[in-house]
Design an enzyme around this catalytic site. Structure first.
Site, PDB file in Angstrom:
ATOM      1  N   LYS A 169       0.841  -1.206   0.000  1.00 46.93           N
ATOM      2  CA  LYS A 169       0.000   0.000   0.000  1.00 46.93           C
ATOM      3  C   LYS A 169       0.877   1.257   0.000  1.00 46.93           C
ATOM      4  O   LYS A 169       0.569   2.247  -0.667  1.00 46.93           O
ATOM      5  CB  LYS A 169      -0.927  -0.012   1.219  1.00 46.93           C
ATOM      6  CG  LYS A 169      -1.765   1.236   1.386  1.00 46.93           C
ATOM      7  CD  LYS A 169      -2.795   1.453   0.289  1.00 46.93           C
ATOM      8  CE  LYS A 169      -3.546   2.764   0.515  1.00 46.93           C
ATOM      9  NZ  LYS A 169      -4.538   3.046  -0.509  1.00 46.93           N
ATOM     10  N   LYS A 237      -0.424  11.228   6.004  1.00 45.80           N
ATOM     11  CA  LYS A 237      -0.135  10.045   6.834  1.00 45.80           C
ATOM     12  C   LYS A 237       0.522   8.946   5.986  1.00 45.80           C
ATOM     13  O   LYS A 237       1.524   8.355   6.382  1.00 45.80           O
ATOM     14  CB  LYS A 237      -1.462   9.556   7.452  1.00 45.80           C
ATOM     15  CG  LYS A 237      -1.393   8.305   8.273  1.00 45.80           C
ATOM     16  CD  LYS A 237      -2.140   7.087   7.740  1.00 45.80           C
ATOM     17  CE  LYS A 237      -3.379   7.264   6.960  1.00 45.80           C
ATOM     18  NZ  LYS A 237      -4.005   6.052   6.457  1.00 45.80           N
TER      19      LYS A 237
HETATM   20  P1  NAD Z   1     -12.877   8.252   7.301  1.00 46.03           P
HETATM   21  O1  NAD Z   1     -12.276   9.225   8.237  1.00 46.03           O
HETATM   22  O2  NAD Z   1     -13.941   8.711   6.336  1.00 46.03           O
HETATM   23  O3  NAD Z   1     -13.493   6.993   8.093  1.00 46.03           O
HETATM   24  C1  NAD Z   1     -12.948   6.451   9.255  1.00 46.03           C
HETATM   25  C2  NAD Z   1     -14.065   6.236  10.249  1.00 46.03           C
HETATM   26  O4  NAD Z   1     -13.517   5.666  11.447  1.00 46.03           O
HETATM   27  C3  NAD Z   1     -14.775   7.541  10.661  1.00 46.03           C
HETATM   28  O5  NAD Z   1     -16.155   7.425  10.388  1.00 46.03           O
HETATM   29  C4  NAD Z   1     -14.468   7.653  12.152  1.00 46.03           C
HETATM   30  O6  NAD Z   1     -15.547   8.224  12.892  1.00 46.03           O
HETATM   31  C5  NAD Z   1     -14.244   6.200  12.525  1.00 46.03           C
HETATM   32  N1  NAD Z   1     -13.499   6.026  13.767  1.00 46.03           N
HETATM   33  C6  NAD Z   1     -12.361   6.658  14.180  1.00 46.03           C
HETATM   34  N2  NAD Z   1     -11.976   6.203  15.391  1.00 46.03           N
HETATM   35  C7  NAD Z   1     -12.902   5.272  15.759  1.00 46.03           C
HETATM   36  C8  NAD Z   1     -13.060   4.459  16.894  1.00 46.03           C
HETATM   37  N3  NAD Z   1     -12.183   4.519  17.913  1.00 46.03           N
HETATM   38  N4  NAD Z   1     -14.114   3.617  16.943  1.00 46.03           N
HETATM   39  C9  NAD Z   1     -15.002   3.560  15.924  1.00 46.03           C
HETATM   40  N5  NAD Z   1     -14.908   4.310  14.800  1.00 46.03           N
HETATM   41  C10 NAD Z   1     -13.869   5.159  14.721  1.00 46.03           C
HETATM   42  O7  NAD Z   1     -11.659   7.607   6.508  1.00 46.03           O
HETATM   43  P2  NAD Z   1     -11.721   6.761   5.134  1.00 46.03           P
HETATM   44  O8  NAD Z   1     -11.499   7.687   3.993  1.00 46.03           O
HETATM   45  O9  NAD Z   1     -12.895   5.841   5.151  1.00 46.03           O
HETATM   46  O10 NAD Z   1     -10.353   5.934   5.290  1.00 46.03           O
HETATM   47  C11 NAD Z   1     -10.231   4.814   6.154  1.00 46.03           C
HETATM   48  C12 NAD Z   1      -8.884   4.146   5.894  1.00 46.03           C
HETATM   49  O11 NAD Z   1      -8.845   3.711   4.527  1.00 46.03           O
HETATM   50  C13 NAD Z   1      -7.677   5.073   6.098  1.00 46.03           C
HETATM   51  O12 NAD Z   1      -6.619   4.352   6.667  1.00 46.03           O
HETATM   52  C14 NAD Z   1      -7.365   5.517   4.677  1.00 46.03           C
HETATM   53  O13 NAD Z   1      -5.978   5.871   4.547  1.00 46.03           O
HETATM   54  C15 NAD Z   1      -7.732   4.285   3.872  1.00 46.03           C
HETATM   55  N6  NAD Z   1      -8.118   4.528   2.485  1.00 46.03           N
HETATM   56  C16 NAD Z   1      -8.972   5.541   2.154  1.00 46.03           C
HETATM   57  C17 NAD Z   1      -9.309   5.740   0.813  1.00 46.03           C
HETATM   58  C18 NAD Z   1     -10.224   6.871   0.381  1.00 46.03           C
HETATM   59  O14 NAD Z   1     -10.290   7.170  -0.827  1.00 46.03           O
HETATM   60  N7  NAD Z   1     -10.952   7.518   1.267  1.00 46.03           N
HETATM   61  C19 NAD Z   1      -8.786   4.901  -0.175  1.00 46.03           C
HETATM   62  C20 NAD Z   1      -7.951   3.853   0.200  1.00 46.03           C
HETATM   63  C21 NAD Z   1      -7.617   3.676   1.539  1.00 46.03           C
END
Ligand code: NAD
Length: 290
Positions: A169, A237
């Site tokens: 990744k 990050k």
């Molecule tokens: P996001 O911030 O939209 O979603 C993360 C969720 O986790 C939030 O809704 C938050 O409230 C929740 N959360 C945080 N702490 C928590 C806890 N202690 N208990 C329960 N829920 C909790 O982020 P995202 O865009 O969905 O990304 C998630 C992961 O996927 C990240 O590591 C990101 O790097 C990766 N990612 C994101 C994308 C993208 O396009 N958005 C693509 C590939 C990978």
């Protein structure tokens, strides 16, 4: 079909959980923010009031959380205690390889089977259930996770032991960041030179420089629309993970260092909550064209 506890129903987790419900799994979710929970219930899943309730009794435990500290908090403060022995834990979050390895080792001590399974494909890939999934862990656990991967993704590969998925990744994110940086430079050049940038980028997208980023993002970048998507904060990050991974693998990645600095500049200029295509704003700033 499995009972699934799903923690983290944000931009990526919410559509992934929805696809798992649609595939016939019994999904109970938890998120500290209510929006994702409401969406899961509307899709036919169940809402839990905490991590312990979401994962208790689940055959499969899924996490899709922003950063290392959230994954550590949810595992060490909930899943390790509450998941039933033998449960298959799939962490889709993008975090440091060392954190994945620590979580997997602690899980093993508790009789849990843990895979790191970061994804690529963005929000659209999650919504369309066509994510690419890079998996680290044991072969038998990878095979057991196949029905989950098939529900949310299109391409998935086991790339090594615990933490290996995170290295792949990191490699993915340095390519994505670098591509955004160069697309941004191409747009700034064409606009500054007074050529038709829309026609220019369309013809570029049909040649050797074609890419999925150009396909999905060229129109929104030209329109300066930076609604996330994938936030600059998260890409910052990820560039930190990539530069640390380069250091621990003892290799020099100069382009990655440059892209990391541009993403850091985007963040310090206040663009952290914008989509990572907002790297265009940094490149514009450098030429005094913002
Ligand atoms: P996001 O911030 O939209 O979603 C993360 C969720 O986790 C939030 O809704 C938050 O409230 C929740 N959360 C945080 N702490 C928590 C806890 N202690 N208990 C329960 N829920 C909790 O982020 P995202 O865009 O969905 O990304 C998630 C992961 O996927 C990240 O590591 C990101 O790097 C990766 N990612 C994101 C994308 C993208 O396009 N958005 C693509 C590939 C990978």
């Amino acid at each position: 079909m499995s009972t699934i506890g799903f923690v983290g129903l944000g931009i990526m987790g919410a559509p992934m959980a929805r696809h798992l419900v649609a595939a016939g799994h019994d999904v109970t979710g938890y998120d500290v923010a209510p929006a994702g929970l409401d969406a899961l219930v509307a899709a036919g899943g169940h809402a839990a009031s905490g991590v312990a309730e979401a994962v208790a009794g689940a055959e499969v435990v899924i996490t899709m959380l922003p950063q290392d500290e959230h994954v550590e908090e949810v595992f060490f403060g909930g899943i390790l205690e509450s998941a039933k022995p033998g449960a298959l834990c799939i962490d889709f979050s993008t975090i440091r390889p060392e954190t994945s390895q620590r979580v997997a080792a602690a899980g093993r001590e508790r009789g849990l089977r843990v895979l790191d399974a970061p994804v690529s494909g963005g929000e659209k890939g999650a919504v369309d259930a066509v994510l690419s999934i890079m998996v680290g862990g044991e072969r038998a656990d990878f095979e057991a996770a196949r029905p989950v991967f098939e529900a949310v993704g299109k391409t998935f590969e086991l790339v090594g032991g615990s933490g290996a998925g995170q290295y792949v990744k990191a490699a993915n994110q340095l390519i994505v960041g670098g591509t955004y940086g160069l697309v941004a430079e191409a747009i700034v050049l064409m606009e500054a030179a007074g050529v038709d940038a829309k026609a220019g980028i369309d013809v570029i997208a049909g040649g050797l420089a074609a890419s999925r980023i150009l396909d999905l993002k060229r129109d929104s970048m030209l329109a300066r629309s930076f609604e996330p998507g994938f936030r600059i904060d998260l890409h910052h990050k990820d560039m930190g993970i990539a530069t640390a991974a380069a250091r621990s693998a003892d290799v020099s990645l100069p382009m990655t260092g440059l892209v990391a600095s541009l993403v850091a500049a985007a963040r310090s200029r206040g663009y952290g909550t914008l989509d990572h295509s907002a790297l265009l704003k940094v490149v514009e700033d450098l030429s005094g064209r913002s």
